[in-house]
Design an enzyme around this catalytic site. Structure first.
Site, PDB file in Angstrom:
ATOM      1  N   ASP A   5       2.814  -8.902  35.534  1.00 32.23           N
ATOM      2  CA  ASP A   5       3.201 -10.028  35.059  1.00 32.23           C
ATOM      3  C   ASP A   5       2.452 -11.020  35.204  1.00 32.23           C
ATOM      4  O   ASP A   5       2.614 -11.765  36.236  1.00 32.23           O
ATOM      5  CB  ASP A   5       4.651 -10.266  35.498  1.00 32.23           C
ATOM      6  CG  ASP A   5       5.421 -11.484  34.852  1.00 32.23           C
ATOM      7  OD1 ASP A   5       5.096 -11.341  33.482  1.00 32.23           O
ATOM      8  OD2 ASP A   5       6.117 -12.381  35.377  1.00 32.23           O
ATOM      9  N   CYS A  64       3.679 -15.034  29.942  1.00 32.77           N
ATOM     10  CA  CYS A  64       4.503 -16.084  29.224  1.00 32.77           C
ATOM     11  C   CYS A  64       3.780 -16.804  28.553  1.00 32.77           C
ATOM     12  O   CYS A  64       3.760 -18.149  28.410  1.00 32.77           O
ATOM     13  CB  CYS A  64       5.560 -16.797  30.307  1.00 32.77           C
ATOM     14  SG  CYS A  64       4.465 -17.826  31.399  1.00 32.77           S
ATOM     15  N   ALA A  75       4.740 -10.949  41.771  1.00 34.03           N
ATOM     16  CA  ALA A  75       5.879 -10.945  41.961  1.00 34.03           C
ATOM     17  C   ALA A  75       6.812 -12.150  42.173  1.00 34.03           C
ATOM     18  O   ALA A  75       8.065 -12.064  41.713  1.00 34.03           O
ATOM     19  CB  ALA A  75       6.623  -9.709  42.791  1.00 34.03           C
ATOM     20  N   ALA A  76       6.199 -13.157  42.632  1.00 30.89           N
ATOM     21  CA  ALA A  76       7.095 -14.343  42.926  1.00 30.89           C
ATOM     22  C   ALA A  76       7.380 -15.154  41.682  1.00 30.89           C
ATOM     23  O   ALA A  76       6.320 -15.254  40.567  1.00 30.89           O
ATOM     24  CB  ALA A  76       6.127 -15.194  44.079  1.00 30.89           C
ATOM     25  N   PRO A  77       8.297 -15.758  41.643  1.00 36.24           N
ATOM     26  CA  PRO A  77       9.521 -15.912  42.798  1.00 36.24           C
ATOM     27  C   PRO A  77      10.513 -14.616  42.684  1.00 36.24           C
ATOM     28  O   PRO A  77      11.325 -14.800  43.755  1.00 36.24           O
ATOM     29  CB  PRO A  77      10.223 -17.129  42.331  1.00 36.24           C
ATOM     30  CG  PRO A  77      10.033 -17.208  40.830  1.00 36.24           C
ATOM     31  CD  PRO A  77       8.685 -16.844  40.501  1.00 36.24           C
ATOM     32  N   GLY A  78      10.381 -13.895  41.632  1.00 35.72           N
ATOM     33  CA  GLY A  78      11.156 -12.613  41.947  1.00 35.72           C
ATOM     34  C   GLY A  78      12.026 -12.264  40.944  1.00 35.72           C
ATOM     35  O   GLY A  78      12.778 -11.539  40.837  1.00 35.72           O
ATOM     36  N   GLY A  79      11.934 -12.941  39.842  1.00 37.13           N
ATOM     37  CA  GLY A  79      12.844 -12.755  38.708  1.00 37.13           C
ATOM     38  C   GLY A  79      12.769 -11.295  38.140  1.00 37.13           C
ATOM     39  O   GLY A  79      13.676 -10.788  37.972  1.00 37.13           O
ATOM     40  N   ARG A 101       3.892 -18.591  48.059  1.00 34.90           N
ATOM     41  CA  ARG A 101       4.903 -18.122  47.163  1.00 34.90           C
ATOM     42  C   ARG A 101       5.511 -16.813  47.745  1.00 34.90           C
ATOM     43  O   ARG A 101       6.723 -16.456  47.273  1.00 34.90           O
ATOM     44  CB  ARG A 101       4.230 -17.907  45.744  1.00 34.90           C
ATOM     45  CG  ARG A 101       4.009 -19.230  45.048  1.00 34.90           C
ATOM     46  CD  ARG A 101       3.140 -18.815  43.845  1.00 34.90           C
ATOM     47  NE  ARG A 101       3.899 -18.122  42.958  1.00 34.90           N
ATOM     48  CZ  ARG A 101       4.594 -18.535  41.995  1.00 34.90           C
ATOM     49  NH1 ARG A 101       4.848 -19.941  42.055  1.00 34.90           N
ATOM     50  NH2 ARG A 101       5.118 -17.962  41.048  1.00 34.90           N
TER      51      ARG A 101
END
Ligand code: SAM
Length: 448
Positions: free
Chosen positions: A178, A231, A110-114, A138
């Protein structure tokens, strides 16, 4: 310069579009933000945020006409928006299609949290979000961003993927992976991504992604939704892993929403190619885990811990808009609020996981009475009227965010809530000749 091996790898996938794709990867990326429902869009525009056209697949997403210096903007530090590249905001569409708002969701990487702030906005006050980050350095920025976003139905954890699969079988209605990846979609933003790219690294990432997926898989309940994203563009980390989830883990591959003008390239999932969309490279796919009879584990067989009585609970509850909706727990000197609706589940999770933050901090016992915690000022359920409010101008707000001493000679002694544009920035304690600045030191702005 793009690595030659990368161009060779992408050639069959891109076909006649290869040149356009490579050219787009060497151009400036667009800047975009996602708005928090803390503040109306017009108010942000009035404060000078150069909001331009909406992101087509995300109702809260906006492109910016230029890149401002975000650190200078107090509303950025108060969590009124999150700077996020546009393609990844498509997660919102996938949630809307397949996940109810009262779901229990795990954001595993999850970091940084987008994406966690996006999921949080989607769930509103209904569901529960666990945001996890395995890398220790992080996890604190993740916790900071979640506190600033302000929804109390969030738990931030620091665990390995297998901790979820082994300790929490069948628990989550939805899991987002992610995944850490070779980062081809970040080539134009991050020169390091180009330097670190190699065919070996692509293979290593694809293997690691499969391990993460296998480790966490048992934590998804049958019938639950898995969202997998990267990504990066290559088929090994994207399509091949989608097939791995479908065939080896046992799940139904779900169709993804596409509308006229979005220009997504649909394969097993959706590719966001930079020559076709205004956004970075992104790939996403979604699955429903096969149904089978199961017993939800949730809170079975746990020894109940004796709750520590919360000191000054009535005063703390008086600081909340909907005090009846929150359980309050005392941990050492600190009291934290978390949704009463999920109390049993959250208490249970805290026996199984390393929780970095749970709900939001309300007060800290100092002597006989509580001091308000910074997270309270960020929380959407904060009752601002419980404190005397002082509106700051821009230079004073920036000075406060640098953790400098603030002087407010005409104000009464005690705790004061500082605001900017009507939005809480944090607290000070006025002791007369100056105020003690209660902004978290570790969050202070250093390069203003
Ligand atoms: N979801 C984030 C967002 O939207 O802001 C970005 C996540 S980034 C693509 C991938 C994350 O996975 C990183 O924070 C990284 O530290 C974490 N990670 C690295 N290795 C991991 C592993 N073996 N298992 C789980 N997570 C890992």
């Amino acid at each position: 310069m793009l690595p030659l091996d990368f161009i060779d790898l992408m050639a069959p996938q891109m076909g006649a579009e290869l040149d356009a794709f490579c050219r787009a990867l060497q151009q400036e990326p667009p800047v975009s933000v996602r708005l928090n429902d803390k503040l109306p869009e017009e108010a942000l525009r009035a404060e000078g945020l150069p909001l331009a056209q909406p992101v087509p697949w995300a109702e809260d997403g906006r492109y910016l006409s230029q890149r401002p210096q975000f650190t200078l903007d107090p509303l950025f530090h108060a969590g009124c928006y999150y700077v996020q590249e546009a393609s990844s905001m498509y997660v919102q569409e996938v949630l809307r299609t397949y996940v109810p708002r009262d779901a229990v969701v795990l954001d595993l990487c999850a970091a940084p949290g987008g994406k966690s702030t996006l999921i949080s906005q989607y769930l509103g006050s209904e569901g529960l979000l666990l945001s996890n980050e395995v890398v220790r350095q992080r996890v604190f920025i993740l916790s900071e961003n979640m506190q600033k976003w302000g929804n109390g139905n969030t738990v931030v954890t620091h665990n390995l993927p297998r901790d979820f699969g082994e300790r929490l079988p069948n628990l989550f209605d939805c899991i987002l992976v992610d995944a850490p990846c070779s980062g081809e979609g970040m080539f134009r933003k991050d020169a390091k991504a180009v330097d670190e790219w190699s065919l070996r690294n692509v293979e290593m990432c694809a293997r690691r992604q499969q391990e993460i997926l296998m480790d966490v898989w048992d934590a998804l309940r049958p019938g639950g939704i898995l969202i997998y994203s990267t990504c990066t563009f290559n088929g090994q980390e994207d399509e091949q892993n989608a097939c791995f989830i479908r065939d080896r883990l046992g799940a139904e591959l779900l169709p993804l929403p596409q509308k006229a003008g979005w220009n997504l390239t649909i394969t097993t999932g959706a590719h966001f190619y930079p020559h076709k969309v205004q956004g970075e490279g992104f790939y996403i796919c979604a699955f429903r885990k096969h149904e089978e009879p199961y017993q939800p584990l949730r809170t079975k067989g746990e020894k109940k811990k004796t709750a520590v009585p919360v000191e000054c609970e009535a005063e703390l509850r008086n600081w909340l808009l909907h005090p009846e909706e929150w359980a309050i727990r005392q941990e050492d000197r600190f009291s934290l609020a978390y949704p009463l609706r999920y109390k049993e589940l959250i208490d249970f999770l805290s026996t199984r996981l390393t929780c970095i933050s749970t709900g939001f901090g309300v007060g800290e016992m100092r002597g006989k009475s509580p001091a308000p915690q910074h997270a309270l000022a960020m929380a959407k359920d904060f009752r601002k009227e419980a404190f005397r409010q002082v509106a700051l101008d821009l230079p004073t707000a920036q000075s406060y965010l640098r953790s400098e001493a603030v002087t407010l000679p005409d104000q009464p002694f005690g705790f004061l809530l500082l605001t900017y544009s009507g939005i809480p920035l944090g607290f000070v304690k006025n002791i007369g000749n100056h105020c003690n600045n209660l902004y978290p030191k570790e969050w202070r702005i250093r390069n203003l």
